[in-house]
Design an enzyme around this catalytic site. Structure first.
Site, PDB file in Angstrom:
ATOM      1  N   ARG A 168     -29.848  37.491  -5.943  1.00 12.27           N
ATOM      2  CA  ARG A 168     -30.375  36.747  -7.121  1.00 12.27           C
ATOM      3  C   ARG A 168     -29.308  36.192  -8.087  1.00 12.27           C
ATOM      4  NH1 ARG A 168     -32.906  41.878  -6.830  1.00 12.27           N
ATOM      5  NH2 ARG A 168     -35.182  41.866  -6.377  1.00 12.27           N
ATOM      6  N   LYS A 192     -32.791  44.785 -10.051  1.00 13.16           N
ATOM      7  CA  LYS A 192     -33.601  45.114 -11.012  1.00 13.16           C
ATOM      8  C   LYS A 192     -33.792  46.591 -11.175  1.00 13.16           C
ATOM      9  CE  LYS A 192     -36.510  40.942 -10.343  1.00 13.16           C
ATOM     10  NZ  LYS A 192     -37.701  40.418  -9.905  1.00 13.16           N
ATOM     11  N   HIS A 262     -31.989  30.465  -5.887  1.00  6.14           N
ATOM     12  CA  HIS A 262     -32.843  31.598  -5.227  1.00  6.14           C
ATOM     13  C   HIS A 262     -33.424  30.808  -3.697  1.00  6.14           C
ATOM     14  CE1 HIS A 262     -34.869  35.127  -6.371  1.00  6.14           C
ATOM     15  NE2 HIS A 262     -36.128  34.719  -5.687  1.00  6.14           N
ATOM     16  N   ARG A 265     -31.304  32.441  -1.503  1.00  6.55           N
ATOM     17  CA  ARG A 265     -31.720  34.008  -1.269  1.00  6.55           C
ATOM     18  C   ARG A 265     -33.004  33.969  -0.147  1.00  6.55           C
ATOM     19  NH1 ARG A 265     -32.480  39.378  -3.350  1.00  6.55           N
ATOM     20  NH2 ARG A 265     -34.393  39.981  -3.920  1.00  6.55           N
ATOM     21  N   HIS A 288     -35.528  45.181  -2.454  1.00  6.03           N
ATOM     22  CA  HIS A 288     -36.907  45.437  -2.770  1.00  6.03           C
ATOM     23  C   HIS A 288     -37.362  46.796  -2.564  1.00  6.03           C
ATOM     24  CE1 HIS A 288     -37.978  41.075  -1.456  1.00  6.03           C
ATOM     25  NE2 HIS A 288     -37.516  41.129  -2.888  1.00  6.03           N
ATOM     26  N   TYR A 297     -42.219  37.484   0.539  1.00  2.02           N
ATOM     27  CA  TYR A 297     -40.781  36.870   0.212  1.00  2.02           C
ATOM     28  C   TYR A 297     -40.213  35.854   1.487  1.00  2.02           C
ATOM     29  CZ  TYR A 297     -36.803  36.361  -2.871  1.00  2.02           C
ATOM     30  OH  TYR A 297     -35.808  35.985  -3.713  1.00  2.02           O
TER      31      TYR A 297
END
Length: 333
Positions: A168, A192, A262, A265, A288, A297
């Protein structure tokens, strides 16, 4: 004693909508005191005003709203008002919080929105660029101007790393020099939820990063640990700067498609999944926590998956690979 005048009584009777909005005003005053933003307060008021108008048409009050009427309200917002599901989710959030306040103040017995959910729209599959377009993008020649050529060495290192490792843009700019291990071709990424993961770095990205590090040593400000830094200030780049540099690189390469960090990615995930078919591995590399996110995704190359199926499944139709396989039974039986 003054005789009652019907006209006076009608004048003094409060409009039902205004009466219902009094409670909303009281709640929003509390939110304002609690330093909620004006944008939030106005959005809450707009949502509750629409619900109040709906209830007034049915001669209902706040305390009489139940899940059946709430469903009717949501259906109206969806079908008649053509509101997006994401916007309705925001309205439901306002309603839910308001009814929590009404419950706290003993104005209602239940919160009809407490466990109310609507089906979310399926997340659209992300756009990707094919390998030929990425080759045109990443293999473009450096600018003739020496200063711009130095900047391109940094930009190319960032672009190669984004595509090589599926980062990211926020993860990219957060990288410190110590996160990169050139000898083992790995980078430690903080994603994240402050979760860290080790991701492989491709050969082309390693070459580009080594070239860029020569310029970084010249631009470096004192005690700056960031991997990617500004030529002008010697400090960590921002996500906005990276986004702008990606668009500039796409423009220089003569690419009309909207290229952004992005997207690289997306391409990393899609191309890797297409060649490997290993969804779990791609999930780990992307960071993830839920594999369903990875499924949405990435694009799945169905032709590739069909090939894997044909080669692996015992009941699949395999192509004949020898003379015996080519013999077909007759229909004489």
């Amino acid at each position: 004693m003054t005789e009652n005048n019907p006209a006076t009584e009608q004048c003094c009777t409060k409009n039902p909508l205004l009466a219902m909005l009094d409670a909303v005003d009281d709640w929003l005053k509390e939110l304002t005191i609690q330093r909620h933003s004006q944008h939030t307060v106005l959005a809450y008021f707009a949502a509750l005003k629409r619900l109040a108008e709906f209830l007034v048409t049915k001669n209902l009050t706040w305390s009489q709203l139940d899940k059946r009427q709430l469903s009717q309200f949501v259906a109206k917002r969806l079908e008649t008002d053509n509101l997006a599901i994401s916007s309705i989710q925001q309205e439901l959030s306002a309603i839910r919080h308001f009814y929590d306040w009404l419950l706290k103040n003993d104005n209602v017995l239940v919160n009809p929105a407490a466990h109310y959910q609507i089906k979310r729209q399926p997340r659209p599959l992300p756009a990707i660029a094919d390998i030929d377009l990425l080759t045109q993008f990443l293999d473009q020649p450096p600018p003739d101007d020496p200063k711009q050529a130095a900047l391109w060495s940094r930009d190319l290192a960032m672009l190669e790393l984004l595509y090589s490792s599926g980062l990211r843009v926020g993860e990219l700019v957060a990288l410190d020099l110590a996160d990169l291990d050139l000898s083992s071709c790995q980078v430690r990424v903080t994603g994240k939820g402050n979760k860290t993961r080790l991701v492989p770095v491709g050969r082309r990205a390693i070459v580009a990063i080594k070239d860029y590090l020569n310029h970084r040593a010249i631009w470096l400000a004192k005690n700056e640990m960031a991997l990617f830094i500004s030529q002008k200030f010697g400090s960590r780049l921002t996500t906005r700067t990276v986004q702008n540099r990606v668009k500039l690189a796409a423009s220089r390469a003569g690419i009309a498609q909207n290229i952004h960090p992005h997207l690289l990615r997306h391409c990393f995930a899609s191309h890797l999944l297409s060649e490997s078919g290993d969804l779990r591995a791609v999930q780990e590399l992307l960071g993830h926590s839920d594999i369903s996110t990875t499924q949405v995704y990435t694009h799945v190359d169905f032709a590739k998956l069909t090939q894997v199926y044909d080669n692996a499944h015992p009941r699949a139709v395999k192509k004949p690979n020898n003379a015996q396989d080519k013999l077909k039974p007759t229909d004489d039986s």
